[in-house]
Design a protein around this motif. Structure first.
Motif, PDB file in Angstrom:
ATOM      1  N   PHE A 238      -9.558   9.747 -10.663  1.00 38.96           N
ATOM      2  CA  PHE A 238      -8.170  10.124 -10.401  1.00 38.96           C
ATOM      3  C   PHE A 238      -7.789   9.826  -8.959  1.00 38.96           C
ATOM      4  CE2 PHE A 238      -4.548  12.788  -9.548  1.00 38.96           C
ATOM      5  CZ  PHE A 238      -3.844  12.834 -10.742  1.00 38.96           C
ATOM      6  N   MET A 239      -8.650  10.208  -8.008  1.00 40.52           N
ATOM      7  CA  MET A 239      -8.269  10.060  -6.616  1.00 40.52           C
ATOM      8  C   MET A 239      -8.321   8.602  -6.155  1.00 40.52           C
ATOM      9  SD  MET A 239      -6.925  11.626  -4.187  1.00 40.52           S
ATOM     10  CE  MET A 239      -7.066  13.304  -4.799  1.00 40.52           C
ATOM     11  N   LEU A 240      -9.298   7.819  -6.619  1.00 41.27           N
ATOM     12  CA  LEU A 240      -9.304   6.395  -6.281  1.00 41.27           C
ATOM     13  C   LEU A 240      -8.009   5.742  -6.749  1.00 41.27           C
ATOM     14  CD1 LEU A 240     -12.943   5.188  -7.118  1.00 41.27           C
ATOM     15  CD2 LEU A 240     -11.931   5.467  -4.851  1.00 41.27           C
ATOM     16  N   PHE A 241      -7.615   6.055  -7.962  1.00 35.61           N
ATOM     17  CA  PHE A 241      -6.391   5.481  -8.514  1.00 35.61           C
ATOM     18  C   PHE A 241      -5.171   5.940  -7.715  1.00 35.61           C
ATOM     19  CE2 PHE A 241      -3.152   5.437 -12.114  1.00 35.61           C
ATOM     20  CZ  PHE A 241      -2.973   4.070 -12.070  1.00 35.61           C
ATOM     21  N   GLU A 242      -5.122   7.214  -7.354  1.00 38.29           N
ATOM     22  CA  GLU A 242      -3.978   7.743  -6.603  1.00 38.29           C
ATOM     23  C   GLU A 242      -3.842   7.073  -5.238  1.00 38.29           C
ATOM     24  OE1 GLU A 242      -2.812  11.905  -4.391  1.00 38.29           O
ATOM     25  OE2 GLU A 242      -3.556  12.047  -6.447  1.00 38.29           O
ATOM     26  N   ILE A 243      -4.939   6.954  -4.513  1.00 36.09           N
ATOM     27  CA  ILE A 243      -4.873   6.374  -3.170  1.00 36.09           C
ATOM     28  C   ILE A 243      -4.476   4.904  -3.228  1.00 36.09           C
ATOM     29  CG2 ILE A 243      -6.191   5.834  -1.092  1.00 36.09           C
ATOM     30  CD1 ILE A 243      -5.538   8.805  -1.462  1.00 36.09           C
ATOM     31  N   VAL A 244      -5.047   4.159  -4.188  1.00 35.15           N
ATOM     32  CA  VAL A 244      -4.690   2.739  -4.318  1.00 35.15           C
ATOM     33  C   VAL A 244      -3.219   2.598  -4.712  1.00 35.15           C
ATOM     34  CG1 VAL A 244      -5.080   0.675  -5.709  1.00 35.15           C
ATOM     35  CG2 VAL A 244      -7.011   1.921  -4.767  1.00 35.15           C
ATOM     36  N   LEU A 245      -2.734   3.486  -5.575  1.00 35.88           N
ATOM     37  CA  LEU A 245      -1.318   3.451  -5.939  1.00 35.88           C
ATOM     38  C   LEU A 245      -0.425   3.668  -4.720  1.00 35.88           C
ATOM     39  CD1 LEU A 245      -1.056   5.393  -9.325  1.00 35.88           C
ATOM     40  CD2 LEU A 245      -0.579   2.983  -8.931  1.00 35.88           C
ATOM     41  N   ILE A 246      -0.800   4.601  -3.856  1.00 37.66           N
ATOM     42  CA  ILE A 246      -0.007   4.848  -2.651  1.00 37.66           C
ATOM     43  C   ILE A 246       0.060   3.584  -1.801  1.00 37.66           C
ATOM     44  CG2 ILE A 246       0.019   6.094  -0.444  1.00 37.66           C
ATOM     45  CD1 ILE A 246      -1.089   8.522  -1.956  1.00 37.66           C
ATOM     46  N   GLN A 247      -1.070   2.908  -1.622  1.00 36.40           N
ATOM     47  CA  GLN A 247      -1.087   1.705  -0.805  1.00 36.40           C
ATOM     48  C   GLN A 247      -0.306   0.576  -1.461  1.00 36.40           C
ATOM     49  OE1 GLN A 247      -5.481   1.699  -0.380  1.00 36.40           O
ATOM     50  NE2 GLN A 247      -5.128   1.830   1.810  1.00 36.40           N
ATOM     51  N   GLN A 248      -0.425   0.431  -2.768  1.00 35.53           N
ATOM     52  CA  GLN A 248       0.292  -0.645  -3.441  1.00 35.53           C
ATOM     53  C   GLN A 248       1.789  -0.364  -3.512  1.00 35.53           C
ATOM     54  OE1 GLN A 248      -2.316  -0.756  -7.004  1.00 35.53           O
ATOM     55  NE2 GLN A 248      -2.610  -2.916  -6.518  1.00 35.53           N
ATOM     56  N   LEU A 249       2.174   0.898  -3.707  1.00 30.21           N
ATOM     57  CA  LEU A 249       3.596   1.213  -3.760  1.00 30.21           C
ATOM     58  C   LEU A 249       4.239   1.180  -2.382  1.00 30.21           C
ATOM     59  CD1 LEU A 249       3.898   3.971  -6.499  1.00 30.21           C
ATOM     60  CD2 LEU A 249       4.465   1.565  -6.623  1.00 30.21           C
ATOM     61  N   THR A 250       3.434   1.236  -1.329  1.00 28.94           N
ATOM     62  CA  THR A 250       3.973   0.980   0.010  1.00 28.94           C
ATOM     63  C   THR A 250       4.555  -0.423   0.063  1.00 28.94           C
ATOM     64  OG1 THR A 250       2.393   2.490   1.036  1.00 28.94           O
ATOM     65  CG2 THR A 250       3.409   0.856   2.465  1.00 28.94           C
ATOM     66  N   PHE A 251       3.907  -1.356  -0.601  1.00 27.07           N
ATOM     67  CA  PHE A 251       4.422  -2.725  -0.713  1.00 27.07           C
ATOM     68  C   PHE A 251       5.791  -2.730  -1.386  1.00 27.07           C
ATOM     69  CE2 PHE A 251       4.866  -6.326  -3.670  1.00 27.07           C
ATOM     70  CZ  PHE A 251       4.879  -7.395  -2.781  1.00 27.07           C
ATOM     71  N   LEU A 252       5.963  -1.958  -2.452  1.00 29.12           N
ATOM     72  CA  LEU A 252       7.218  -1.954  -3.204  1.00 29.12           C
ATOM     73  C   LEU A 252       8.312  -1.159  -2.510  1.00 29.12           C
ATOM     74  CD1 LEU A 252       8.666  -2.715  -5.893  1.00 29.12           C
ATOM     75  CD2 LEU A 252       7.876  -0.520  -6.783  1.00 29.12           C
ATOM     76  N   LEU A 253       7.976   0.035  -2.001  1.00 30.15           N
ATOM     77  CA  LEU A 253       8.977   0.947  -1.445  1.00 30.15           C
ATOM     78  C   LEU A 253       9.176   0.772   0.049  1.00 30.15           C
ATOM     79  CD1 LEU A 253       8.051   4.179  -3.427  1.00 30.15           C
ATOM     80  CD2 LEU A 253       9.758   2.438  -3.996  1.00 30.15           C
TER      81      LEU A 253
END
Length: 817
Positions: free
Chosen positions: A644-659
């Motif tokens: 869960f946490m690996l996925f959450e942290i990677v999502l934050i970094q990838q969505l920084t690209f989008l947002l």
């Protein structure tokens, strides 16, 4: 046998929502405060260690589970009240060891003891809240689907609300406000307990209630009336500025983007790597700082005067051409914008993602920069550079794109080494290249670093771009000029002309600069005005611009491979295999300061692994379990916490690209992912925990994450050019799908344990929390080495472990639990 406890499940759901919202919001506020006082990477380290308080709570609950169950009512009220007090007073307590400074951590051994005290203070709110949550799950596992949903939903709402509060409430006032939800939770418990028809046999101690209420009230009053401001480290840029005679802060405000300060002093002058031939007196100007780091000068715009940047290497693109359509990425206070206007540009797009700063300079105090952003020739784009590049479609292309400046005067010891920079990846430069007019150019200014890393990675990136574009003679498209402090590189869409090369030479000679890269360069002209102690860097530059670039990239002491969207860490250069050689060359104490962000990351990971291991192992000693089956419990909850946490942290970094902003990406991921997981938890209440669905759901989770590992980044590249509203809808849809699936596993696992391994429940909570924190720290380091896709694949593998362990979890579980 399930202990239904002294409180109703709806009261407990409300309590968990309030406590969870407060603690997650507190986490974001403390990270903001630590970013002001120290640096982002240190803030992450302290918060990671502090969040081990959740895991420590599970360990304590495992060891003392029988006592806690017997005293569940008073214990839960005391824990909620203690959470309120800790949230209110943590900033004040953490200020007690005032001599601690993260920058001295690898130099002064005495800082280690102070760091331990800092950890202790920040750990308290998470420990109290974590113990309250674990106690509720343990005593009311029959309602864990609802209660876990309340826990996650409250956390998601807290993350979203605190972002809004950061815009309207000063940062130092927030601790008092965030202490109110757990205070209300304490009152809810008191009311619920007194209203029940079957009160416990032992009478409630009224004196203890009075003490608790008094402590909560006093803590909130102290936090509200005497707030504590974060004080910047003496090594922060703003600290140096405030040491100037007569220096004062004329403006200070906070937002999700950080603390913005404007400093005024008679000796605060603008001299950004000025040529030594500059004969005028550098102008006195106020300076803007964000979280204590230099953001830019309030230079303004005087069309009748020569622009000061024309006397730095930044004047190179205007010396070799006359661009009329200019883009300035990361425009900050507009210095590059006014430079373009002074050079004759007819249209300038200023791209700046910090809405707090642009609001101050464009709306509240435009006079500070001579209303530069209101000039009819200027278009202000408040978005990330990468978002702008993705959506821009200029007619005829841009004549000049001025990319973000790299480095700083004197260097910054690599504090930003683990920050993602999507504006500096190979894909970003390729997109900028595609937006140029036929004669357009890209310009990047790099501050001198020692040993050389920034200019070499930039050249390696541009060389890869030119090779991929099919350019046969890369050096024909490059010009660079070096001064005593900065080097400016120019990448031309078409081969540079002999006239442009002659103009670059005349500019360099007039300013006392040295040509570094250009067709037909002579070795003697490279080191005439600004001598280097080691001229071997010229060989590397030649190989990257015209020779065997791959050999230099592979053999250099530092990692200078081009950053990619999957690994957007442009400022991270450390090769782990080269640390021994670096220690021999620079000394053991000096090496961490080449890239302190990376070393702090590894230090954090080591600390977390050691503490987490001890907390998981401690309950195994002393025969504290009456039942077996510990290995499936360990593996299942290790998998859920890690995945869960690996996925959450990677999502934050990838969505920084989008947002475009880490703070918005963080809020979006936490809010949507946790609320979605709460929905999954509610749905799990309809599933028989003893059935074969549990391993199947874990397998589905692994499969979903594998799909995201492959498809998410291409999808984000497609979405980045869309309007903000479309992006928000897309983010909600993208996150809800996996969130619902992932949210089912933890409550189903606890219910499976309740059938035959009840004594494992608090230990399972500890394992999940401890592995979550460990994974949060490891995620960034893994992403640097492996990339986002591989880290997501590792998260999928973790859920695969949970799927395998689920077949034996809880032993002979009974249906219907």
């Amino acid at each position: 046998m399930i202990d239904r406890g002294p409180f109703g499940h709806w009261s407990l759901a409300a309590v968990l929502s309030l406590v969870s919202a407060s603690v997650i919001a507190h986490q974001i506020v403390i990270m903001q405060m630590l970013s002001i006082a120290q640096w982002d990477r240190f803030a992450s380290m302290v918060i990671s260690m502090a969040m081990l308080g959740f895991g420590a709570a599970g360990t304590v609950a495992t060891v003392f589970r029988d006592r806690l169950r017997r005293a569940a009512g008073p214990a839960l009220m005391l824990l909620c009240g203690s959470t309120a007090v800790a949230v209110a007073l943590t900033p004040r307590l953490s200020a007690l060891p005032g001599s601690f400074d993260a920058f001295l951590l690898f130099y002064d051994p005495g800082q280690t003891a102070l760091l331990a005290v800092v950890y202790l203070w920040y750990c308290l709110p998470f420990f109290f809240a974590g113990l309250a949550v674990t106690l509720v799950f343990y005593t009311r596992v029959d309602r864990v689907g609802l209660l876990y949903a309340a826990n996650l939903g409250g956390s998601g709402v807290g993350a979203a609300v605190v972002i809004a509060l950061l815009w309207i409430v000063p940062l130092d006032r927030l601790p008092a406000l965030l202490a109110l939800p757990p205070a209300v939770a304490t009152v809810v418990l008191m009311v619920d307990r007194s209203a029940r028809a079957d009160p416990p046999r032992r009478p409630w101690n009224r004196a203890l209630v009075a003490v608790m209420v008094g402590a909560i009230g006093a803590a909130i009053v102290v936090a509200a009336l005497a707030p504590v401001r974060a004080q910047p480290s003496e090594y922060k840029d703003i600290s140096a500025a405030l040491q100037l005679p007569g220096a004062t802060i004329v403006h200070r405000s906070t937002s999700p983007h950080g603390e913005l300060s404007v400093v005024r002093a008679d000796a605060l002058r603008v001299s950004p790597g000025l040529s030594l031939t500059y004969r005028s007196e550098p102008p006195v100007r106020d300076a803007v700082f964000v979280n204590g780091d230099y953001f830019g000068p309030l230079l303004g715009f005087d069309p009748a005067a020569d622009h000061i940047l024309g006397f730095t290497t930044r004047g190179l693109p205007y010396a070799i051409g006359s661009p009329t359509s200019v883009v300035v990425l990361s425009a900050a206070t507009g210095t590059g914008v006014s430079h373009a206007l002074s050079a004759g540009a007819r249209s300038v797009v200023a791209v700046e993602p910090n809405r707090h700063a642009t609001g101050l300079l464009a709306e509240r105090h435009p006079e500070w920069i001579d209303s530069l952003y209101s000039d009819p020739r200027v278009t202000l784009a408040v978005e990330s550079p990468r978002a702008f590049l993705s959506r821009a479609a200029p007619t005829g292309g841009f004549d000049l794109i001025v990319a973000s400046e790299l480095g700083s005067f004197g260097g910054n010891a690599g504090v930003d080494s683990l920050h993602d920079r999507f504006d500096l990846t190979l894909e970003a430069f390729e997109r900028a290249w595609s937006l140029l007019s036929p004669a357009g150019i890209i310009a990047v200014t790099v501050w001198t670093d020692e040993p050389p890393r920034l200019p070499l990675r930039l050249l390696a990136t541009w060389r890869r771009l030119l090779d991929r574009a099919g350019v046969e003679e890369p050096v024909d498209h490059l010009i660079a000029v070096r001064g005593w402090a900065t080097t400016t590189f120019v990448l031309s869409r078409r081969p540079v002309s002999d006239g442009q090369i002659a103009s670059a030479r005349r500019f360099a000679d007039a300013m006392g600069f040295d040509p570094l890269v250009m067709r037909g360069i002579d070795a003697a002209e490279r080191d005439r005005y600004n001598r280097l102690p080691d001229d071997s860097v010229f060989d590397s530059v030649d190989s990257l611009s015209a020779g065997d670039a791959d050999a230099i990239v592979a053999g250099y002491d530092f990692d200078i491979r081009p950053a990619r969207d999957d690994r957007p860490f442009f400022l991270r250069f450390l090769r782990l295999t080269a640390i021994g050689g670096l220690i021999d060359a620079y000394g053991r104490r000096s090496v961490p300061y080449l890239e302190i962000g990376t070393f702090l990351g590894f230090l954090t990971l080591i600390q977390v692994i050691v503490v987490a291991t001890l907390m998981i192992v401690v309950p195994l000693s002393g025969h504290r379990f009456q039942t077996g089956g510990r290995l499936p419990t360990l593996l299942f909850f290790c998998g859920t916490g890690t995945g869960f946490m690996l996925f959450e942290i990677v999502l934050i970094q990838q969505l920084t690209f989008l947002l475009g902003q880490p703070v918005y990406a963080t809020a979006a991921v936490i809010a949507v992912l946790l609320i979605g997981s709460g929905i999954g938890s509610l749905l799990s209440s309809r599933i028989d925990a003893a059935s074969r669905f549990l391993p199947r759901i874990a397998g589905v989770a692994a499969a979903v994450l594998l799909c995201y590992a492959v498809a998410l980044m291409p999808l984000l590249r497609f979405l980045i050019a869309f309007p903000v509203a479309t992006k928000i809808v897309a983010v909600v849809i993208l996150l809800l799908v996996p969130a619902v699936v992932l949210g089912m596993l933890f409550p189903l696992g606890l219910r499976r344990l309740a059938a035959g391994r009840t004594d494992h429940i608090p230990w399972a909570c500890a394992i999940d929390s401890l592995l979550s924190v460990t994974a949060a720290v490891a995620a960034g380091l893994l992403a640097v080495e492996l990339g986002f896709a591989m880290v997501t694949a590792v998260a999928a593998a973790a859920y695969g472990v949970s799927a395998a362990a689920a077949t034996r979890l809880g032993g002979a579980a009974k249906a219907g639990v």
